[in-house]
Design a protein around this motif. Structure first.
Motif, PDB file in Angstrom:
ATOM      1  N   ALA A 159      -3.400   6.144  -7.396  1.00 25.50           N
ATOM      2  CA  ALA A 159      -3.457   6.343  -5.940  1.00 25.50           C
ATOM      3  C   ALA A 159      -3.854   5.051  -5.239  1.00 25.50           C
ATOM      4  O   ALA A 159      -3.367   4.747  -4.141  1.00 25.50           O
ATOM      5  N   LEU A 160      -4.726   4.280  -5.870  1.00 28.43           N
ATOM      6  CA  LEU A 160      -5.155   2.998  -5.305  1.00 28.43           C
ATOM      7  C   LEU A 160      -3.983   2.028  -5.206  1.00 28.43           C
ATOM      8  O   LEU A 160      -3.792   1.358  -4.177  1.00 28.43           O
ATOM      9  N   MET A 161      -3.177   1.941  -6.260  1.00 28.05           N
ATOM     10  CA  MET A 161      -2.014   1.054  -6.241  1.00 28.05           C
ATOM     11  C   MET A 161      -1.036   1.450  -5.143  1.00 28.05           C
ATOM     12  O   MET A 161      -0.481   0.598  -4.444  1.00 28.05           O
ATOM     13  N   GLU A 162      -0.831   2.741  -4.963  1.00 24.38           N
ATOM     14  CA  GLU A 162       0.063   3.222  -3.896  1.00 24.38           C
ATOM     15  C   GLU A 162      -0.522   2.897  -2.529  1.00 24.38           C
ATOM     16  O   GLU A 162       0.196   2.505  -1.603  1.00 24.38           O
ATOM     17  N   ALA A 163      -1.839   3.032  -2.403  1.00 16.69           N
ATOM     18  CA  ALA A 163      -2.497   2.765  -1.122  1.00 16.69           C
ATOM     19  C   ALA A 163      -2.373   1.300  -0.728  1.00 16.69           C
ATOM     20  O   ALA A 163      -2.244   0.965   0.453  1.00 16.69           O
ATOM     21  N   MET A 164      -2.399   0.424  -1.724  1.00 17.33           N
ATOM     22  CA  MET A 164      -2.318  -1.003  -1.433  1.00 17.33           C
ATOM     23  C   MET A 164      -0.885  -1.482  -1.257  1.00 17.33           C
ATOM     24  O   MET A 164      -0.557  -2.186  -0.306  1.00 17.33           O
ATOM     25  N   TYR A 165      -0.001  -1.090  -2.197  1.00 16.85           N
ATOM     26  CA  TYR A 165       1.334  -1.685  -2.262  1.00 16.85           C
ATOM     27  C   TYR A 165       2.460  -0.768  -1.805  1.00 16.85           C
ATOM     28  O   TYR A 165       3.601  -1.225  -1.665  1.00 16.85           O
ATOM     29  N   GLY A 166       2.168   0.494  -1.595  1.00 21.23           N
ATOM     30  CA  GLY A 166       3.215   1.436  -1.225  1.00 21.23           C
ATOM     31  C   GLY A 166       3.672   1.276   0.220  1.00 21.23           C
ATOM     32  O   GLY A 166       3.127   0.480   0.994  1.00 21.23           O
ATOM     33  N   VAL A 167       4.704   2.013   0.565  1.00 23.14           N
ATOM     34  CA  VAL A 167       5.179   2.026   1.952  1.00 23.14           C
ATOM     35  C   VAL A 167       4.046   2.519   2.839  1.00 23.14           C
ATOM     36  O   VAL A 167       3.363   3.497   2.522  1.00 23.14           O
ATOM     37  N   ASN A 168       3.827   1.826   3.953  1.00 19.15           N
ATOM     38  CA  ASN A 168       2.739   2.151   4.865  1.00 19.15           C
ATOM     39  C   ASN A 168       1.376   1.993   4.196  1.00 19.15           C
ATOM     40  O   ASN A 168       0.422   2.723   4.504  1.00 19.15           O
ATOM     41  N   GLY A 169       1.275   1.016   3.265  1.00 17.08           N
ATOM     42  CA  GLY A 169       0.013   0.749   2.594  1.00 17.08           C
ATOM     43  C   GLY A 169      -0.811  -0.291   3.324  1.00 17.08           C
ATOM     44  O   GLY A 169      -0.434  -0.799   4.386  1.00 17.08           O
ATOM     45  N   ILE A 170      -1.946  -0.607   2.748  1.00 14.98           N
ATOM     46  CA  ILE A 170      -2.886  -1.531   3.382  1.00 14.98           C
ATOM     47  C   ILE A 170      -2.284  -2.923   3.532  1.00 14.98           C
ATOM     48  O   ILE A 170      -2.509  -3.603   4.539  1.00 14.98           O
ATOM     49  N   LYS A 171      -1.484  -3.374   2.555  1.00 12.60           N
ATOM     50  CA  LYS A 171      -0.846  -4.690   2.692  1.00 12.60           C
ATOM     51  C   LYS A 171       0.092  -4.736   3.889  1.00 12.60           C
ATOM     52  O   LYS A 171       0.384  -5.815   4.408  1.00 12.60           O
ATOM     53  N   ASP A 172       0.582  -3.576   4.333  1.00 14.66           N
ATOM     54  CA  ASP A 172       1.457  -3.510   5.502  1.00 14.66           C
ATOM     55  C   ASP A 172       0.681  -3.329   6.793  1.00 14.66           C
ATOM     56  O   ASP A 172       1.279  -3.160   7.870  1.00 14.66           O
ATOM     57  N   GLY A 173      -0.642  -3.322   6.700  1.00 17.04           N
ATOM     58  CA  GLY A 173      -1.453  -3.228   7.913  1.00 17.04           C
ATOM     59  C   GLY A 173      -1.937  -1.832   8.253  1.00 17.04           C
ATOM     60  O   GLY A 173      -2.544  -1.636   9.311  1.00 17.04           O
ATOM     61  N   HIS A 174      -1.715  -0.859   7.392  1.00 18.02           N
ATOM     62  CA  HIS A 174      -2.184   0.507   7.642  1.00 18.02           C
ATOM     63  C   HIS A 174      -3.564   0.650   7.020  1.00 18.02           C
ATOM     64  O   HIS A 174      -3.706   0.927   5.823  1.00 18.02           O
ATOM     65  N   LEU A 175      -4.581   0.458   7.845  1.00 20.03           N
ATOM     66  CA  LEU A 175      -5.947   0.324   7.346  1.00 20.03           C
ATOM     67  C   LEU A 175      -6.766   1.596   7.459  1.00 20.03           C
ATOM     68  O   LEU A 175      -7.982   1.578   7.201  1.00 20.03           O
ATOM     69  N   ASP A 176      -6.143   2.683   7.848  1.00 20.64           N
ATOM     70  CA  ASP A 176      -6.883   3.944   7.932  1.00 20.64           C
ATOM     71  C   ASP A 176      -6.009   5.060   7.368  1.00 20.64           C
ATOM     72  O   ASP A 176      -4.991   4.808   6.712  1.00 20.64           O
TER      73      ASP A 176
END
Length: 483
Positions: A159-176
């Motif tokens: 789930a962490l990997m998806e949260a960071m690298y997935g579509v709409n993840g933290i790397k894309d600026g979705h921080l919440d």
């Protein structure tokens, strides 16, 4: 301690995290207290693998090349030190560092220093990292000896990997929302394993570190830690590996001969113990002897341009395995930042140390070298008197070097050798006990030797390229200052 004033930041590996580091540098206490002291350069280019997740088997090749190219740009613009805000890139930071003359500040060292100053040994640390970094052993290498390390359970890691690298993840600026919740759950997973502090293994964790702390998670902000470390580090302290620049092609075979002597005189147990060398094999440099004797094309600019390219390539000292070229060294040296190791003065000094200043010394060299008096000037400085061949015997030396069956034409035996021996015997008959092989082609025929028999005479043959090679090896070990 001198604080680094010009800092380069490698962007593009995680655009938002790199920008966050830049922001935290600018607002750090050290910078705000002395803003005129710091100059920051943020360099970001398109990086084709930036969106690829850092899974366990991720390839680092493209990332290494990207980091190296950006760091070289910084080096060429006079940056004092480089910040590399990427944990995956920290796994090969030492490889990059080996190829640079400026320091790449060690983010893991900054993190370890922060932790060991504040957290007791034996504490359980929870690590939030990509699959690649997790399985690289980076954290075990730096923290495993003194701390107990735990990672999220498999489902929380996925789930962490998806949260960071997935579509709409933290790397894309979705921080919440869902990404933040997944990171929070990963932290809870670590706390459930006894972790009291959450250690970042992803620079993106800095983007949500404040939110995690407000939820009661004791998470470290790597960008804040790295920024504080960078403004305290002394980037001028690093001494890059010694690199020797060689002006080649004057002549071509003599260059190869000189390089072989550097290798032969280097104490080494493996390839990596040898000296870095950068060579510009430039046979188009105009003939030095022709200029000195007949005022043909001046080689000064070509020699200078070659030296400048070696200087730009990171050479810390320059060797010119050509005796006659040293007639032009004085006018070139003043316009270089790095020293040319003077083969002639090194040779004369070596003779004095080995045989004394009262020994009669003969000189076999091109007519251009003799006319320039460069060896004579070096000898006078050491109290040596040089003996040179008479007119007819000097003609034999020139024929041995430049003749149809001469050394520059590729011959090392036969007529050219006999001509040199005749000239050498002539010098011995005039009282020479030591002979300088004062053209770099000559050692291709007659070797450096303490006792060489010529007719009824025994004489020492001194090869300046061997002396120069030994001197360059000693410089590489730091045994002497270059000067």
């Amino acid at each position: 301690m001198k604080t680094t004033s010009r800092l380069g930041i490698v962007g593009g590996l995680g655009s938002l995290a790199g920008g966050d580091l830049f922001y935290k540098l600018v607002k750090s206490r050290a910078v705000l207290e002395d803003q005129r002291r710091y100059h920051f350069l943020f360099e970001q280019h398109p990086f084709k693998d930036v969106l690829l997740p850092l899974d366990r088997n991720a390839s680092m090749t493209a990332r290494k090349f990207y980091v190296f190219q950006v760091c070289k740009t910084f080096e060429n613009t006079g940056v004092d030190a480089v910040l590399l805000p990427c944990f995956a890139s920290q796994t090969f930071r030492a490889e990059i560092q080996q190829e640079l003359g400026i320091p790449v500040l060690d983010m893991m060292h900054a993190l370890v220093r922060h932790i060991t100053r504040r957290i007791a040994p034996g504490t359980t640390l929870g690590v939030i990292a990509s699959d690649f970094v997790r399985h690289s052993g980076l954290f075990e290498q730096h923290l495993g000896q003194h701390f107990n390390l735990v990672y999220p359970e498999d489902h929380a890691q996925a789930a962490l990997m998806e949260a960071m690298y997935g579509v709409n993840g933290i790397k894309d600026g979705h921080l919440d929302g869902v990404p933040l919740e997944s990171v929070y759950q990963a932290c809870l997973s670590l706390q459930g394993q006894g972790a009291t502090v959450i250690v970042p293994g992803m620079t993106e964790l800095s983007l949500v570190c404040g939110d995690l702390q407000r939820r009661g998670i004791s998470a470290l902000d790597i960008n804040q830690i790295y920024a504080e470390f960078a403004t305290q580090a002394d980037g001028s302290a690093r001494q890059p590996p010694f690199k020797l620049g060689i002006v080649g092609g004057v002549g071509p075979a003599a260059t190869v001969d000189f390089m072989g002597k550097v290798v032969a005189h280097t104490p080494a147990g493996k390839d990596q113990d040898h000296i870095k060398m950068v060579v510009e094999q430039n046979p188009q440099i105009p003939d030095r002897t022709a200029n000195l004797l007949r005022d043909e094309t001046d080689p000064t600019l070509a020699l200078y341009a070659t030296c400048k390219r070696l200087e730009s390539a990171g050479a810390q000292a320059i060797a010119i395995p050509c005796n006659t070229a040293h007639a032009f060294v004085e006018r070139i040296q003043a316009h270089l930042r790095v020293p040319i190791v003077n083969m002639l003065s090194e040779t004369v000094e070596w003779i004095v140390q080995t045989y004394g200043s009262r020994q009669a010394v003969g000189l076999l060299a091109t007519s251009g070298t003799l006319q320039s008096q460069v060896y004579h000037q070096a000898a006078r400085g050491c109290g040596l008197q040089l003996i040179t061949p008479g007119f007819d015997y000097q003609a034999l030396v020139m024929e041995a070097i430049y003749g149809e069956r001469g050394i520059k034409a590729g011959f090392t035996a036969g007529v050219c050798r006999e001509q040199l021996l005749l000239a050498a015997e002539h010098l011995c008959e005039q009282g020479a006990k030591v002979l300088i092989l004062g053209c770099t082609e000559l050692p291709l025929v007659l070797a450096h030797c303490e006792a060489f028999e010529i007719g009824a005479h025994r004489v020492a043959l001194v090869d300046p390229t061997t002396v120069l090679a030994r001197r360059c090896v000693s410089l590489s070990s730091g045994a002497h200052r270059v000067g």
